[in-house]
Write a protein that holds these residues in place. Structure first.
Motif, PDB file in Angstrom:
ATOM      1  N   SER A  49      46.170  35.968  69.614  1.00 16.21           N
ATOM      2  CA  SER A  49      44.885  36.654  69.739  1.00 16.21           C
ATOM      3  C   SER A  49      44.223  36.814  68.367  1.00 16.21           C
ATOM      4  O   SER A  49      43.007  36.683  68.230  1.00 16.21           O
ATOM      5  CB  SER A  49      45.095  38.013  70.403  1.00 16.21           C
ATOM      6  N   ALA A  50      45.040  37.078  67.340  1.00 17.73           N
ATOM      7  CA  ALA A  50      44.488  37.244  65.988  1.00 17.73           C
ATOM      8  C   ALA A  50      43.839  35.957  65.495  1.00 17.73           C
ATOM      9  O   ALA A  50      42.800  35.985  64.828  1.00 17.73           O
ATOM     10  CB  ALA A  50      45.583  37.692  65.017  1.00 17.73           C
ATOM     11  N   THR A  51      44.446  34.816  65.828  1.00 24.13           N
ATOM     12  CA  THR A  51      43.863  33.522  65.424  1.00 24.13           C
ATOM     13  C   THR A  51      42.523  33.309  66.104  1.00 24.13           C
ATOM     14  O   THR A  51      41.548  32.886  65.477  1.00 24.13           O
ATOM     15  CB  THR A  51      44.832  32.368  65.769  1.00 24.13           C
ATOM     16  N   LEU A  52      42.461  33.613  67.418  1.00 21.01           N
ATOM     17  CA  LEU A  52      41.187  33.489  68.127  1.00 21.01           C
ATOM     18  C   LEU A  52      40.126  34.356  67.455  1.00 21.01           C
ATOM     19  O   LEU A  52      39.015  33.897  67.186  1.00 21.01           O
ATOM     20  CB  LEU A  52      41.349  33.888  69.594  1.00 21.01           C
ATOM     21  N   HIS A  53      40.477  35.613  67.152  1.00 17.09           N
ATOM     22  CA  HIS A  53      39.494  36.532  66.571  1.00 17.09           C
ATOM     23  C   HIS A  53      39.163  36.202  65.113  1.00 17.09           C
ATOM     24  O   HIS A  53      38.091  36.561  64.631  1.00 17.09           O
ATOM     25  CB  HIS A  53      39.966  37.975  66.715  1.00 17.09           C
ATOM     26  N   ARG A  54      40.043  35.509  64.431  1.00 15.35           N
ATOM     27  CA  ARG A  54      39.731  35.074  63.069  1.00 15.35           C
ATOM     28  C   ARG A  54      38.627  34.014  63.115  1.00 15.35           C
ATOM     29  O   ARG A  54      37.709  34.016  62.301  1.00 15.35           O
ATOM     30  CB  ARG A  54      40.994  34.523  62.396  1.00 15.35           C
ATOM     31  N   HIS A  55      38.715  33.116  64.098  1.00 14.63           N
ATOM     32  CA  HIS A  55      37.680  32.083  64.244  1.00 14.63           C
ATOM     33  C   HIS A  55      36.420  32.620  64.922  1.00 14.63           C
ATOM     34  O   HIS A  55      35.305  32.224  64.575  1.00 14.63           O
ATOM     35  CB  HIS A  55      38.219  30.905  65.057  1.00 14.63           C
ATOM     36  N   PHE A  56      36.614  33.514  65.910  1.00 19.59           N
ATOM     37  CA  PHE A  56      35.507  34.034  66.712  1.00 19.59           C
ATOM     38  C   PHE A  56      35.669  35.551  66.820  1.00 19.59           C
ATOM     39  O   PHE A  56      36.371  36.039  67.703  1.00 19.59           O
ATOM     40  CB  PHE A  56      35.491  33.385  68.105  1.00 19.59           C
ATOM     41  N   PRO A  57      35.033  36.304  65.921  1.00 17.38           N
ATOM     42  CA  PRO A  57      35.246  37.757  65.852  1.00 17.38           C
ATOM     43  C   PRO A  57      34.834  38.530  67.110  1.00 17.38           C
ATOM     44  O   PRO A  57      35.244  39.662  67.291  1.00 17.38           O
ATOM     45  CB  PRO A  57      34.398  38.190  64.663  1.00 17.38           C
ATOM     46  N   SER A  58      34.021  37.925  67.973  1.00 14.68           N
ATOM     47  CA  SER A  58      33.589  38.630  69.184  1.00 14.68           C
ATOM     48  C   SER A  58      33.437  37.622  70.316  1.00 14.68           C
ATOM     49  O   SER A  58      33.384  36.411  70.096  1.00 14.68           O
ATOM     50  CB  SER A  58      32.249  39.326  68.948  1.00 14.68           C
ATOM     51  N   ARG A  59      33.356  38.132  71.512  1.00 17.10           N
ATOM     52  CA  ARG A  59      33.115  37.291  72.689  1.00 17.10           C
ATOM     53  C   ARG A  59      31.813  36.515  72.515  1.00 17.10           C
ATOM     54  O   ARG A  59      31.716  35.336  72.821  1.00 17.10           O
ATOM     55  CB  ARG A  59      33.046  38.173  73.947  1.00 17.10           C
ATOM     56  N   SER A  61      30.342  35.515  69.785  1.00 15.99           N
ATOM     57  CA  SER A  61      30.451  34.402  68.832  1.00 15.99           C
ATOM     58  C   SER A  61      31.156  33.211  69.472  1.00 15.99           C
ATOM     59  O   SER A  61      30.804  32.057  69.207  1.00 15.99           O
ATOM     60  CB  SER A  61      31.163  34.840  67.546  1.00 15.99           C
ATOM     61  N   LEU A  62      32.134  33.474  70.348  1.00 17.53           N
ATOM     62  CA  LEU A  62      32.808  32.383  71.063  1.00 17.53           C
ATOM     63  C   LEU A  62      31.851  31.723  72.050  1.00 17.53           C
ATOM     64  O   LEU A  62      31.780  30.493  72.142  1.00 17.53           O
ATOM     65  CB  LEU A  62      34.055  32.919  71.772  1.00 17.53           C
ATOM     66  N   LEU A  63      31.090  32.524  72.787  1.00 18.89           N
ATOM     67  CA  LEU A  63      30.096  31.968  73.712  1.00 18.89           C
ATOM     68  C   LEU A  63      29.073  31.117  72.976  1.00 18.89           C
ATOM     69  O   LEU A  63      28.714  30.026  73.425  1.00 18.89           O
ATOM     70  CB  LEU A  63      29.387  33.100  74.463  1.00 18.89           C
ATOM     71  N   GLU A  64      28.605  31.619  71.838  1.00 19.60           N
ATOM     72  CA  GLU A  64      27.615  30.881  71.047  1.00 19.60           C
ATOM     73  C   GLU A  64      28.167  29.507  70.662  1.00 19.60           C
ATOM     74  O   GLU A  64      27.477  28.500  70.767  1.00 19.60           O
ATOM     75  CB  GLU A  64      27.251  31.661  69.776  1.00 19.60           C
ATOM     76  N   ALA A  65      29.437  29.472  70.241  1.00 22.83           N
ATOM     77  CA  ALA A  65      30.042  28.209  69.816  1.00 22.83           C
ATOM     78  C   ALA A  65      30.231  27.261  71.001  1.00 22.83           C
ATOM     79  O   ALA A  65      29.955  26.068  70.900  1.00 22.83           O
ATOM     80  CB  ALA A  65      31.379  28.482  69.126  1.00 22.83           C
ATOM     81  N   VAL A  66      30.696  27.795  72.133  1.00 25.16           N
ATOM     82  CA  VAL A  66      30.945  26.969  73.311  1.00 25.16           C
ATOM     83  C   VAL A  66      29.651  26.335  73.821  1.00 25.16           C
ATOM     84  O   VAL A  66      29.613  25.159  74.194  1.00 25.16           O
ATOM     85  CB  VAL A  66      31.622  27.801  74.429  1.00 25.16           C
ATOM     86  N   PHE A  67      28.566  27.102  73.825  1.00 26.12           N
ATOM     87  CA  PHE A  67      27.322  26.614  74.423  1.00 26.12           C
ATOM     88  C   PHE A  67      26.351  26.002  73.414  1.00 26.12           C
ATOM     89  O   PHE A  67      25.252  25.597  73.787  1.00 26.12           O
ATOM     90  CB  PHE A  67      26.644  27.734  75.207  1.00 26.12           C
ATOM     91  N   HIS A  68      26.748  25.899  72.163  1.00 27.70           N
ATOM     92  CA  HIS A  68      25.857  25.425  71.101  1.00 27.70           C
ATOM     93  C   HIS A  68      25.222  24.068  71.416  1.00 27.70           C
ATOM     94  O   HIS A  68      24.006  23.900  71.330  1.00 27.70           O
ATOM     95  CB  HIS A  68      26.608  25.361  69.768  1.00 27.70           C
ATOM     96  N   ASP A  69      26.043  23.081  71.779  1.00 32.06           N
ATOM     97  CA  ASP A  69      25.517  21.730  72.025  1.00 32.06           C
ATOM     98  C   ASP A  69      24.558  21.698  73.207  1.00 32.06           C
ATOM     99  O   ASP A  69      23.535  21.014  73.176  1.00 32.06           O
ATOM    100  CB  ASP A  69      26.664  20.745  72.263  1.00 32.06           C
ATOM    101  N   ARG A  70      24.881  22.463  74.257  1.00 29.75           N
ATOM    102  CA  ARG A  70      24.010  22.491  75.422  1.00 29.75           C
ATOM    103  C   ARG A  70      22.680  23.162  75.083  1.00 29.75           C
ATOM    104  O   ARG A  70      21.632  22.753  75.578  1.00 29.75           O
ATOM    105  CB  ARG A  70      24.707  23.219  76.566  1.00 29.75           C
ATOM    106  N   VAL A  71      22.721  24.177  74.242  1.00 33.29           N
ATOM    107  CA  VAL A  71      21.491  24.852  73.822  1.00 33.29           C
ATOM    108  C   VAL A  71      20.645  23.905  72.977  1.00 33.29           C
ATOM    109  O   VAL A  71      19.423  23.836  73.134  1.00 33.29           O
ATOM    110  CB  VAL A  71      21.809  26.162  73.069  1.00 33.29           C
ATOM    111  N   GLU A  72      21.295  23.152  72.098  1.00 32.20           N
ATOM    112  CA  GLU A  72      20.557  22.174  71.288  1.00 32.20           C
ATOM    113  C   GLU A  72      19.865  21.143  72.175  1.00 32.20           C
ATOM    114  O   GLU A  72      18.713  20.780  71.937  1.00 32.20           O
ATOM    115  CB  GLU A  72      21.495  21.481  70.293  1.00 32.20           C
ATOM    116  N   ALA A  73      20.558  20.680  73.210  1.00 32.44           N
ATOM    117  CA  ALA A  73      19.962  19.705  74.141  1.00 32.44           C
ATOM    118  C   ALA A  73      18.783  20.329  74.887  1.00 32.44           C
ATOM    119  O   ALA A  73      17.752  19.679  75.094  1.00 32.44           O
ATOM    120  CB  ALA A  73      21.015  19.203  75.123  1.00 32.44           C
ATOM    121  N   LEU A  74      18.926  21.591  75.275  1.00 32.32           N
ATOM    122  CA  LEU A  74      17.846  22.296  75.966  1.00 32.32           C
ATOM    123  C   LEU A  74      16.613  22.413  75.065  1.00 32.32           C
ATOM    124  O   LEU A  74      15.486  22.203  75.502  1.00 32.32           O
ATOM    125  CB  LEU A  74      18.338  23.680  76.394  1.00 32.32           C
ATOM    126  N   CYS A  75      16.841  22.707  73.803  1.00 34.45           N
ATOM    127  CA  CYS A  75      15.721  22.827  72.861  1.00 34.45           C
ATOM    128  C   CYS A  75      15.102  21.470  72.558  1.00 34.45           C
ATOM    129  O   CYS A  75      13.886  21.374  72.356  1.00 34.45           O
ATOM    130  CB  CYS A  75      16.188  23.531  71.592  1.00 34.45           C
TER     131      CYS A  75
END
Length: 196
Positions: A49-59, A61-75
């Motif tokens: 869990s600490a490793t996950l939170h080191r890369h993604f301090p909050s839910r 930030s993880l959502l932002e990273a997961v959906f980044h490419d799809r958001v770029e395509a939408l834009c």
């Protein structure tokens, strides 16, 4: 100094951990929505869990990273509509794209809408919400200047309406209700002199 540290490339093992977390999170969010257990995501990715939170301090930030490419395509679709269509058509076509996108991202609308309740770990100008608002804002501004959209409509209101449609229709088997609700929103945004 912290900025320099933030830009330093990740070690190979840290990069692999980050990619495993993202892949696992994408699968978990697709099945369980944005409320999927972060602990379960970490476990399935083979990290603590600490490793996950080191890369993604909050839910968020993880959502932002997961959906980044799809958001770029939408834009990118917003820019394409702006180049190929009249301002009103561009805005309303993109709202349909956004509505379809929101329907495929279970729980994302709720999480991003309410995400400001937790500390914001990503710089504001990089977040999904800001990128989408910028794309929508430009389309709305052009549609208002051309007389195709009502002048009093604000981009935050427009995105909130589409997000609310996604929330209200999230558990429906088909997208028909979401499309019908969006058509009502578009009718409300369209300037009176504009033909339906």
């Amino acid at each position: 100094m912290p900025d320099t540290a933030a830009r330093r490339p990740l070690r190979a093992d840290a990069r692999r951990n980050r990619e495993r977390i993202l892949t696992t999170a994408q699968e978990a969010f697709a099945v369980h929505g944005a409320g999927a257990s972060l602990e379960e995501i970490a476990r399935r990715a083979g990290v603590g869990s600490a490793t996950l939170h080191r890369h993604f301090p909050s839910r968020r930030s993880l959502l932002e990273a997961v959906f980044h490419d799809r958001v770029e395509a939408l834009c990118a679709k917003a820019r394409q509509h702006a180049q190929e269509s009249e301002p009103g058509t561009a805005l309303f076509s993109w709202l349909r794209d956004f509505n379809a996108y929101a329907a495929t991202c279970r729980g994302l609308a709720a999480s991003l809408a309410h995400g400001d309740r937790e500390p914001e770990p990503v710089r504001r100008n990089e977040g999904c919400t800001t990128v989408i608002a910028d794309a929508a804002g430009e389309l709305l501004r052009r549609a208002q200047l051309s007389g195709a959209a009502r002048p009093g409509v604000r981009v935050e209101e427009l995105l909130a309406l589409v997000g609310t449609i996604a929330l209200a229709t999230e558990h429906r088997a088909d997208d028909e209700q979401a499309r019908r609700l969006l058509d009502m929103v578009i009718d409300g945004v369209r300037a009176e002199r504009q033909e339906p």
